[in-house]
Write a protein that holds these residues in place. Structure first.
Motif, PDB file in Angstrom:
ATOM      1  N   LEU A 183     -31.164  12.060  15.169  1.00 44.55           N
ATOM      2  CA  LEU A 183     -31.425  11.233  13.986  1.00 44.55           C
ATOM      3  C   LEU A 183     -32.919  10.957  13.827  1.00 44.55           C
ATOM      4  N   SER A 184     -33.627  10.831  14.952  1.00 41.64           N
ATOM      5  CA  SER A 184     -35.067  10.541  14.884  1.00 41.64           C
ATOM      6  C   SER A 184     -35.854  11.702  14.296  1.00 41.64           C
ATOM      7  N   GLY A 185     -35.263  12.895  14.312  1.00 41.16           N
ATOM      8  CA  GLY A 185     -35.954  14.063  13.786  1.00 41.16           C
ATOM      9  C   GLY A 185     -35.731  14.307  12.311  1.00 41.16           C
ATOM     10  N   LEU A 186     -34.897  13.496  11.663  1.00 36.67           N
ATOM     11  CA  LEU A 186     -34.612  13.683  10.243  1.00 36.67           C
ATOM     12  C   LEU A 186     -35.716  13.080   9.384  1.00 36.67           C
ATOM     13  N   ASP A 187     -35.917  13.668   8.200  1.00 37.07           N
ATOM     14  CA  ASP A 187     -36.842  13.022   7.267  1.00 37.07           C
ATOM     15  C   ASP A 187     -36.151  11.801   6.670  1.00 37.07           C
ATOM     16  N   PRO A 188     -36.898  10.842   6.137  1.00 41.32           N
ATOM     17  CA  PRO A 188     -36.312   9.571   5.673  1.00 41.32           C
ATOM     18  C   PRO A 188     -35.168   9.735   4.679  1.00 41.32           C
ATOM     19  N   ILE A 189     -35.277  10.674   3.759  1.00 47.45           N
ATOM     20  CA  ILE A 189     -34.230  10.858   2.747  1.00 47.45           C
ATOM     21  C   ILE A 189     -32.955  11.363   3.399  1.00 47.45           C
ATOM     22  N   ASP A 190     -33.097  12.349   4.285  1.00 47.87           N
ATOM     23  CA  ASP A 190     -31.922  12.894   4.968  1.00 47.87           C
ATOM     24  C   ASP A 190     -31.258  11.822   5.823  1.00 47.87           C
ATOM     25  N   LEU A 191     -32.074  11.006   6.504  1.00 45.64           N
ATOM     26  CA  LEU A 191     -31.517   9.928   7.325  1.00 45.64           C
ATOM     27  C   LEU A 191     -30.741   8.944   6.456  1.00 45.64           C
ATOM     28  N   ASP A 192     -31.304   8.583   5.303  1.00 41.62           N
ATOM     29  CA  ASP A 192     -30.640   7.633   4.404  1.00 41.62           C
ATOM     30  C   ASP A 192     -29.259   8.121   3.978  1.00 41.62           C
ATOM     31  N   THR A 193     -29.137   9.435   3.723  1.00 41.30           N
ATOM     32  CA  THR A 193     -27.858   9.972   3.249  1.00 41.30           C
ATOM     33  C   THR A 193     -26.781   9.937   4.334  1.00 41.30           C
ATOM     34  N   ARG A 194     -27.194   9.846   5.587  1.00 42.81           N
ATOM     35  CA  ARG A 194     -26.224   9.876   6.688  1.00 42.81           C
ATOM     36  C   ARG A 194     -25.819   8.480   7.163  1.00 42.81           C
ATOM     37  N   LEU A 195     -26.576   7.465   6.742  1.00 42.23           N
ATOM     38  CA  LEU A 195     -26.284   6.108   7.196  1.00 42.23           C
ATOM     39  C   LEU A 195     -25.509   5.344   6.124  1.00 42.23           C
ATOM     40  N   ASP A 231     -23.925  16.781  13.137  1.00 42.32           N
ATOM     41  CA  ASP A 231     -23.033  17.181  12.050  1.00 42.32           C
ATOM     42  C   ASP A 231     -22.736  15.935  11.231  1.00 42.32           C
ATOM     43  N   GLY A 232     -23.424  15.788  10.096  1.00 42.06           N
ATOM     44  CA  GLY A 232     -23.288  14.569   9.319  1.00 42.06           C
ATOM     45  C   GLY A 232     -23.881  13.399  10.080  1.00 42.06           C
ATOM     46  N   ALA A 233     -23.075  12.368  10.299  1.00 46.44           N
ATOM     47  CA  ALA A 233     -23.526  11.203  11.070  1.00 46.44           C
ATOM     48  C   ALA A 233     -23.006  11.241  12.497  1.00 46.44           C
ATOM     49  N   ASP A 234     -22.449  12.382  12.905  1.00 46.88           N
ATOM     50  CA  ASP A 234     -21.886  12.529  14.253  1.00 46.88           C
ATOM     51  C   ASP A 234     -22.649  13.582  15.043  1.00 46.88           C
ATOM     52  N   VAL A 235     -22.433  13.558  16.358  1.00 48.74           N
ATOM     53  CA  VAL A 235     -22.897  14.656  17.200  1.00 48.74           C
ATOM     54  C   VAL A 235     -21.681  15.430  17.688  1.00 48.74           C
ATOM     55  N   ILE A 236     -21.890  16.727  17.881  1.00 50.92           N
ATOM     56  CA  ILE A 236     -20.860  17.588  18.466  1.00 50.92           C
ATOM     57  C   ILE A 236     -21.449  18.207  19.719  1.00 50.92           C
ATOM     58  N   TYR A 237     -20.733  18.091  20.834  1.00 55.44           N
ATOM     59  CA  TYR A 237     -21.222  18.622  22.101  1.00 55.44           C
ATOM     60  C   TYR A 237     -20.910  20.116  22.199  1.00 55.44           C
ATOM     61  N   LEU A 238     -21.967  20.908  22.360  1.00 51.82           N
ATOM     62  CA  LEU A 238     -21.824  22.361  22.453  1.00 51.82           C
ATOM     63  C   LEU A 238     -21.717  22.828  23.898  1.00 51.82           C
ATOM     64  N   VAL A 239     -22.380  22.096  24.801  1.00 51.60           N
ATOM     65  CA  VAL A 239     -22.453  22.519  26.205  1.00 51.60           C
ATOM     66  C   VAL A 239     -22.269  21.302  27.090  1.00 51.60           C
ATOM     67  N   LYS A 240     -21.526  21.482  28.177  1.00 53.08           N
ATOM     68  CA  LYS A 240     -21.422  20.439  29.196  1.00 53.08           C
ATOM     69  C   LYS A 240     -21.412  21.099  30.561  1.00 53.08           C
ATOM     70  N   VAL A 241     -22.270  20.613  31.459  1.00 53.62           N
ATOM     71  CA  VAL A 241     -22.251  21.037  32.852  1.00 53.62           C
ATOM     72  C   VAL A 241     -22.017  19.791  33.685  1.00 53.62           C
ATOM     73  N   ASP A 242     -20.956  19.788  34.468  1.00 51.67           N
ATOM     74  CA  ASP A 242     -20.563  18.587  35.210  1.00 51.67           C
ATOM     75  C   ASP A 242     -21.337  18.431  36.509  1.00 51.67           C
ATOM     76  N   SER A 243     -21.287  17.217  37.027  1.00 55.43           N
ATOM     77  CA  SER A 243     -21.836  16.943  38.356  1.00 55.43           C
ATOM     78  C   SER A 243     -20.771  17.281  39.396  1.00 55.43           C
ATOM     79  N   THR A 244     -21.183  17.242  40.653  1.00 61.31           N
ATOM     80  CA  THR A 244     -20.219  17.496  41.735  1.00 61.31           C
ATOM     81  C   THR A 244     -19.674  16.200  42.313  1.00 61.31           C
ATOM     82  N   HIS A 245     -20.131  15.056  41.788  1.00 62.27           N
ATOM     83  CA  HIS A 245     -19.670  13.772  42.311  1.00 62.27           C
ATOM     84  C   HIS A 245     -18.201  13.532  41.952  1.00 62.27           C
ATOM     85  N   PRO A 246     -17.452  12.852  42.834  1.00 63.12           N
ATOM     86  CA  PRO A 246     -16.053  12.536  42.504  1.00 63.12           C
ATOM     87  C   PRO A 246     -15.949  11.558  41.337  1.00 63.12           C
ATOM     88  N   VAL A 247     -16.935  10.653  41.212  1.00 61.88           N
ATOM     89  CA  VAL A 247     -16.959   9.714  40.085  1.00 61.88           C
ATOM     90  C   VAL A 247     -17.915  10.269  39.036  1.00 61.88           C
TER      91      VAL A 247
END
Length: 255
Positions: free
Chosen positions: A145-157, A107-123
Motif C-alpha cells: 500500500l505504501s508504494g501506491l500513488d495517492p489516487i490509487d490508494l484512495d480507490t482501495r480504501l 489485489d484490490g485492498a487485499d494481499v494474496i500470498y504467492l510463496v510460503k517457506v515454513d520454519s522447522t520449529h514445532p510452534v
C-alpha cells in the motif's frame, strides 16, 4: 578456466552506461570508462553496425540504445517467473532465520500470498499459499500500500472504518495513512499482532525493473520468539532478501 574476452567486456561496459543516461557522446563514453578514444571509436562503430546503438547527428554526435537492446530485455522479462524467483530467495532467507517467510502481491485492498517457506520449529504460524488477507492488517500489505500513488490508494480504501482482524488492527483510515508514511520512511513495515495476536511480522518491498513495488517479502514468527535482537536480525534478513529478489527482477539500486 575459460578466458573472458576483453573486447566483449568493453562493449558491454559501453552499453551499461546507457542505463543511467539516454544519450552519450564518444568523448563522454571514453571519459567515463577511461578508454582511449580509438578503442571507443571501434566499439561504437561495431555496436552501431549491429544496431545496438544508434548514432544521432549533432555536435558532437550522440548515441542512444537501439532496438536489439529492447528485444533482449523483453525476452528476459518474458522468462521471469515471480513465483519461481521468489521461492528460491525465500528459501535462502528462511534458512538463515528459521522462521516463516512469505512473498505476497496486492489485489484490490487485499494481499494474496504467492510463496510460503515454513520454519522447522514445532510452534509456527498457520498460513497458506493463496490465502487472502486485508492488506492493512499485514506487514506485506502495508509495504504494498505504501508504494501506491495517492489516487490509487484512495480507490482501495473505504470511506468509513477499515475491517479489523484483532484488537490491534488499524481500523482508522487516517491512522493507516500515518503508518504508511512511516513505512515509506523506514523502508520496512511491521505487523504487530494486527492479523494474528500471537504472531509478529516484518516486511520489505520487492521492486521490478521500473522501480515499482510489485511484491513484498516478510519474516513471520510467533510472539514467543519475537525478541528485540531477533527482530533486528530478521529486519536485516528480509530487507536483504527483498533486495535480492528485486535484483532478479531487474531492479537496479540507484547510485
Amino acid at each position: 578456466m575459460p578466458r573472458v574476452v576483453p573486447a566483449v567486456i568493453r562493449a558491454l561496459d559501453v552499453l551499461e552506461l546507457f542505463l543511467d543516461r539516454p544519450h552519450l557522446s564518444a568523448r563522454e563514453i571514453a571519459e567515463r570508462l577511461g578508454l582511449p578514444r580509438t578503442t571507443v571509436h571501434e566499439l561504437l562503430v561495431t555496436l552501431v553496425a549491429r544496431s545496438y546503438l544508434i548514432s544521432m547527428p549533432g555536435q558532437p554526435v550522440q548515441f542512444r540504445l537501439g532496438m536489439p537492446v529492447f528485444q533482449l530485455g523483453a525476452a528476459f522479462a518474458g522468462q521471469l517467473d515471480l513465483v519461481r524467483e521468489a521461492q528460491e530467495v525465500a528459501h535462502d532467507v528462511a534458512a538463515a532465520c528459521d522462521e516463516a517467510v512469505h512473498v505476497a502481491v496486492l489485489d484490490g485492498a487485499d494481499v494474496i500470498y504467492l510463496v510460503k517457506v515454513d520454519s522447522t520449529h514445532p510452534v509456527r504460524m498457520v498460513s497458506a499459499v493463496g490465502r487472502r488477507l486485508p492488506a492493512h492488517c499485514t506487514a506485506v500489505g502495508k509495504v504494498l500500500l505504501s508504494g501506491l500513488d495517492p489516487i490509487d490508494l484512495d480507490t482501495r480504501l473505504p470511506d468509513g472504518d477499515l475491517p479489523g482482524m484483532t484488537p490491534d488492527s488499524i481500523t482508522d483510515v487516517g491512522k493507516l495513512r500515518d503508518e504508511l508514511d512511516r513505512v515509506r520512511l523506514a523502508g520496512v513495515a511491521v505487523d504487530d499482532g494486527e492479523s494474528d495476536s500471537a504472531v509478529r511480522c516484518v516486511g520489505a518491498p520487492v521492486r521490478d525493473h521500473t522501480g515499482r513495488i510489485t511484491a513484498a517479502m516478510s519474516v513471520s514468527a510467533p510472539i514467543i520468539r519475537w525478541l528485540p535482537a531477533a527482530h533486528t536480525e530478521w529486519t536485516r534478513l528480509v530487507s536483504e532478501g527483498a533486495a535480492a529478489l528485486s535484483a532478479r527482477l531487474g531492479y537496479r539500486t540507484p547510485a
